[in-house]
Every structure is written in structure tokens, then in C-alpha cells.
Design an enzyme around this catalytic site. Structure first.
Site, PDB file in Angstrom:
ATOM      1  N   HIS A  72       1.008  -1.224  -0.107  1.00  0.00           N
ATOM      2  CA  HIS A  72      -0.185  -0.150   0.212  1.00  0.00           C
ATOM      3  C   HIS A  72       1.027   1.468  -0.168  1.00  0.00           C
ATOM      4  CE1 HIS A  72      -3.544  -2.621   1.509  1.00  0.00           C
ATOM      5  NE2 HIS A  72      -3.769  -2.269   0.215  1.00  0.00           N
ATOM      6  N   GLU A  75       1.655   3.833   3.589  1.00  0.00           N
ATOM      7  CA  GLU A  75       1.813   3.426   4.414  1.00  0.00           C
ATOM      8  C   GLU A  75       3.681   3.607   4.364  1.00  0.00           C
ATOM      9  OE1 GLU A  75       0.234  -0.394   4.513  1.00  0.00           O
ATOM     10  OE2 GLU A  75      -1.911   0.643   4.054  1.00  0.00           O
ATOM     11  N   ARG A 130      -3.275   4.469  -1.668  1.00  0.00           N
ATOM     12  CA  ARG A 130      -2.935   3.391  -1.264  1.00  0.00           C
ATOM     13  C   ARG A 130      -2.803   2.558  -2.779  1.00  0.00           C
ATOM     14  NH1 ARG A 130      -5.510   0.010   2.604  1.00  0.00           N
ATOM     15  NH2 ARG A 130      -6.932  -1.854   1.298  1.00  0.00           N
ATOM     16  N   HIS A 205       3.246  -3.708   6.454  1.00  0.00           N
ATOM     17  CA  HIS A 205       1.527  -2.684   6.434  1.00  0.00           C
ATOM     18  C   HIS A 205       1.460  -1.623   7.851  1.00  0.00           C
ATOM     19  CE1 HIS A 205      -1.190  -4.375   3.551  1.00  0.00           C
ATOM     20  NE2 HIS A 205      -0.657  -5.485   3.612  1.00  0.00           N
ATOM     21  N   GLU A 282       0.462  -5.013  11.167  1.00  0.00           N
ATOM     22  CA  GLU A 282       0.171  -3.303  10.884  1.00  0.00           C
ATOM     23  C   GLU A 282       1.130  -2.910  12.065  1.00  0.00           C
ATOM     24  OE1 GLU A 282      -1.957  -2.346   8.597  1.00  0.00           O
ATOM     25  OE2 GLU A 282      -3.672  -3.772   8.727  1.00  0.00           O
TER      26      GLU A 282
HETATM   27  N1  ING Z   1      -4.933  -2.985   6.315  1.00  0.00           N
HETATM   28  C1  ING Z   1      -5.184  -4.122   5.748  1.00  0.00           C
HETATM   29  C2  ING Z   1      -5.977  -4.197   4.744  1.00  0.00           C
HETATM   30  O1  ING Z   1      -5.240  -4.793   3.678  1.00  0.00           O
HETATM   31  C3  ING Z   1      -6.966  -6.567   6.334  1.00  0.00           C
HETATM   32  C4  ING Z   1      -5.954  -5.612   6.995  1.00  0.00           C
HETATM   33  C5  ING Z   1      -6.111  -7.698   5.931  1.00  0.00           C
HETATM   34  C6  ING Z   1      -7.868  -6.115   7.072  1.00  0.00           C
HETATM   35  C7  ING Z   1      -7.365  -8.498   5.684  1.00  0.00           C
HETATM   36  C8  ING Z   1      -8.538  -7.322   6.857  1.00  0.00           C
HETATM   37  C9  ING Z   1      -8.271  -8.539   6.145  1.00  0.00           C
HETATM   38  O2  ING Z   1      -6.905  -3.698   4.634  1.00  0.00           O
HETATM   39  C10 ING Z   1      -3.940  -2.153   5.640  1.00  0.00           C
HETATM   40  N2  ING Z   1      -2.999  -1.549   6.306  1.00  0.00           N
HETATM   41  O3  ING Z   1      -4.633  -1.819   4.321  1.00  0.00           O
HETATM   42 ZN    ZN Z   2      -1.766  -1.358   4.031  1.00  0.00          ZN
END
Ligand code: ING
Ligand code: ZN
Length: 322
Positions: A72, A75, A130, A205, A282
Site C-alpha cells: 500500500h 504506508e 493506497r 503494513h 500493521e
Molecule cells: N490493512 C489491511 C488491509 O488490507 C486487513 C488489513 C487485511 C484487514 C485483511 C482485514 C483483512 O485492509 C491495511 N493496512 O490496509
Molecule cells: Zn496496508
């Protein structure tokens, strides 16, 4: 990149600065580093993987750990942390017997920027970008046609693709693409990992301070070794991370802790590739910091790198112990 001072591990760097540093490291540690071009992005930037390994090879055939970051664009702490981990491994080989032992047993594959087009776009045009930069697709609305670029690469993997928490609207931030693996960036990672399947897969992330375990596509959906393998190791890793500066991480699936979302790379790594230990981390900060969750101050790059490295060592140690 400052040719006198060298690469700034405590700053957010451009893709070019990052890849120049990877090439410099390869010159400094020629026997420990291999640079692998695994493919190109939409805008023809190189997806450059750094393989880092020790000089002694006690096992003969080695186990491996994959770490990617920057899937992303906005980030920024993720690529910075991936570079910091590489730095800690290379310095640690000379100065820290624990790290040296891990590197003699494990090949580390690090892809610091999986979405180079989006990363550069977030630096030059739109800080909150993103997705990748796939060419615009147009969707007809009631009275007009709207065209938008970009696919969310963490919705583009083939794990319950397009079923939950993703959008079929190209203008949405979680647009899943026209098909699973429709994007050159996700294809390159898939093709490489299918040929070089690791024992651990970690995708970096931000933000939230959460250590996410598969599966994220549905609430209360877990691999069979969730309670016996994945979760106990995640708890040990986040405990080691906590012990350095007291940074607290939550542990669980993305679906249980946040929201359901299908097509994530960590889910695909576990469910499809059968990587034993697949996680999504994260990183800092915990909260939005008044809408600025992605804008982590540069003074937090090194502490984030150091505490994250503590948790990576726990995962690596588990691979060696098995
Ligand atoms: N968070 C992830 C996203 O891709 C995630 C986290 C992945 C949450 C899968 C739930 C399921 O949304 C970020 N940083 O985008
Ligand atoms: Zn992410």
C-alpha cells in the site's frame, strides 16, 4: 541519497534511494546478498528483492523467510522498516551471534517496495494514495462516465477473491481488479513465491499496531493450526516487540479485529501456498493521530525498525528450532 552521508535509515526515502542502497549493500556484502528482479510494475519500475543469507550453511538446504512491504503506497513506515530489518541482519552477522546463527540457517527474501508506482505517486502527487497505478478503467454512472486508476493489491490475490471487504468500483480505494492476479505486481510476487515457497511470510503494513493472522476474509475463520501454531508464535513475537519499548500490539485475524476483506496476500500465502507461518503486521502508530495515522514522524522509524526486528527474530528462531 546523499553520496557522502549515504542512505538515511532514519528518513523516508524515494524508490530510487532505496534501490541504490540495495545495490550498494550488494557491493559491500557480495557473498551475503543476491539481488533478484522478480518483475516490473505497470509503469516499468523494477520489483527488486534482496536475498540475504549467512556465509556458513550448516543445514545444506536452507529454510527461508519472505518479508514484503509497501504493498500500500501511503504506508511509508513499511518500506523503511523492511530496509531497517535488512540493515540489522547485515550488521548483526558480524556483531551478534544470535543473528549470525539465524542467517546461517535461513535465507531472508526482502521486497521493500512491492508497489513502486503507488509509492512514488504518494510521494509526488497524493500522500494518501493506497493502490497501484494500473491504467484508468471507466465505469458508467447514471448521467456520466467516471474513470479511475489503481487496484488495491491486497485485494488482488486469489483467496476468496472479490467476496468480502473489496469493491468492484475502479474508483474505490479497495478496488479488487478485473480478476485475481490481474496486476503485474501481484503476479510477480505470486510467480516468485510459487517457485521459492518460504517457511514464513510476513507482509508489512501500517497502521494500528496489530499482528494479523489468517484468515482475514471472514470472521471466525482460522487455519487448522491457528491455535496450535500461528497464534502462539504471534503472541511470543509481539511480547518480544513489547519488551523493547513497551509498544502494544493486538493479535488476531483482520476480520475479527477490524473488518472482513478477501484477496489479501497473507491469506493467499497460508491458504493457497501453504506457508506454515503467514502474517500481516500493521506497524505504528496505534491511532489515527487526528487523521494522520499514515504520517508517522521520521523520529519513530528507527524505534519501529528495532522493535519489529525483535519480533522477526522470534519467528526466525522458531523456523530454526523446528
Ligand atoms: N490493512 C489491511 C488491509 O488490507 C486487513 C488489513 C487485511 C484487514 C485483511 C482485514 C483483512 O485492509 C491495511 N493496512 O490496509
Ligand atoms: Zn496496508
Amino acid at each position: 541519497y546523499n553520496p557522502v552521508a549515504g542512505f538515511a535509515y532514519d528518513k523516508y526515502n524515494s524508490l530510487e534511494e532505496i534501490q541504490t542502497e540495495m545495490k550498494r549493500l550488494k557491493k559491500e556484502y557480495p557473498t551475503m546478498i543476491t539481488l533478484i528482479d522478480i518483475g516490473q510494475s505497470h509503469e516499468n519500475r523494477t520489483l527488486l528483492v534482496m536475498k540475504i543469507t549467512g556465509k556458513r550453511n550448516p543445514l545444506g538446504s536452507k529454510i527461508s523467510m519472505w518479508i514484503d512491504a509497501g504493498i500500500h503506497a501511503r504506508e511509508w513506515i513499511a518500506p523503511a522498516t523492511a530496509m531497517y530489518i535488512a540493515h540489522e541482519l547485515l550488521l548483526g552477522y558480524e556483531n551478534d551471534a544470535t543473528v549470525a546463527k539465524l542467517m546461517d540457517h535461513i535465507d531472508f527474501y526482502i521486497l521493500p517496495v512491492m508497489n513502486p508506482d503507488g509509492y512514488e505517486y504518494s510521494r509526488e502527487k497524493n500522500r494518501m494514495w493506497r493502490k497501484n497505478r494500473s491504467p484508468a478503467k471507466c465505469a458508467r454512472q447514471t448521467f456520466s462516465t467516471v474513470c479511475c486508476s489503481g487496484v488495491d493489491l491486497n485485494r488482488n490475490f486469489d483467496w476468496f477473491w472479490a467476496s468480502t471487504g473489496s469493491s468492484s468500483d475502479p474508483c474505490h480505494d479497495t478496488y479488487h481488479g478485473s480478476a485475481a492476479f490481474s496486476e503485474p505486481e501481484s503476479q510477480a510476487v505470486r510467480d516468485f513465491l510459487e517457485q521459492n515457497t518460504p517457511e514464513a511470510f510476513i507482509s508489512l503494513h501500517s497502521y494500528s499496531q496489530m499482528w494479523l493472522i489468517p484468515y482475514g476474509h471472514r470472521k471466525q475463520s482460522y487455519p487448522q493450526d491457528y491455535h496450535t501454531g500461528l497464534r502462539p508464535l504471534a503472541l511470543r513475537a509481539t511480547k518480544a516487540l513489547y519488551e523493547l519499548y513497551g509498544t502494544k500490539y493486538q493479535v488476531g485475524t483482520g476480520a475479527d479485529l477490524m473488518y472482513e476483506a478477501s484477496g489479501g496476500s497473507h491469506d493467499w500465502a497460508k491458504g493457497q501456498l501453504k506457508v506454515p507461518y503467514a502474517y500481516l503486521i500493521e506497524l505504528r502508530p496505534k491511532n489515527t493521530m487526528m487523521g494522520h495515522g499514515f504520517l508517522l514522524p521520521e523520529r519513530e522509524i528507527v524505534p519501529t525498525g528495532l522493535e519489529t526486528f525483535e519480533s522477526i527474530k522470534v519467528v526466525a528462531d522458531e523456523l530454526v528450532a523446528q
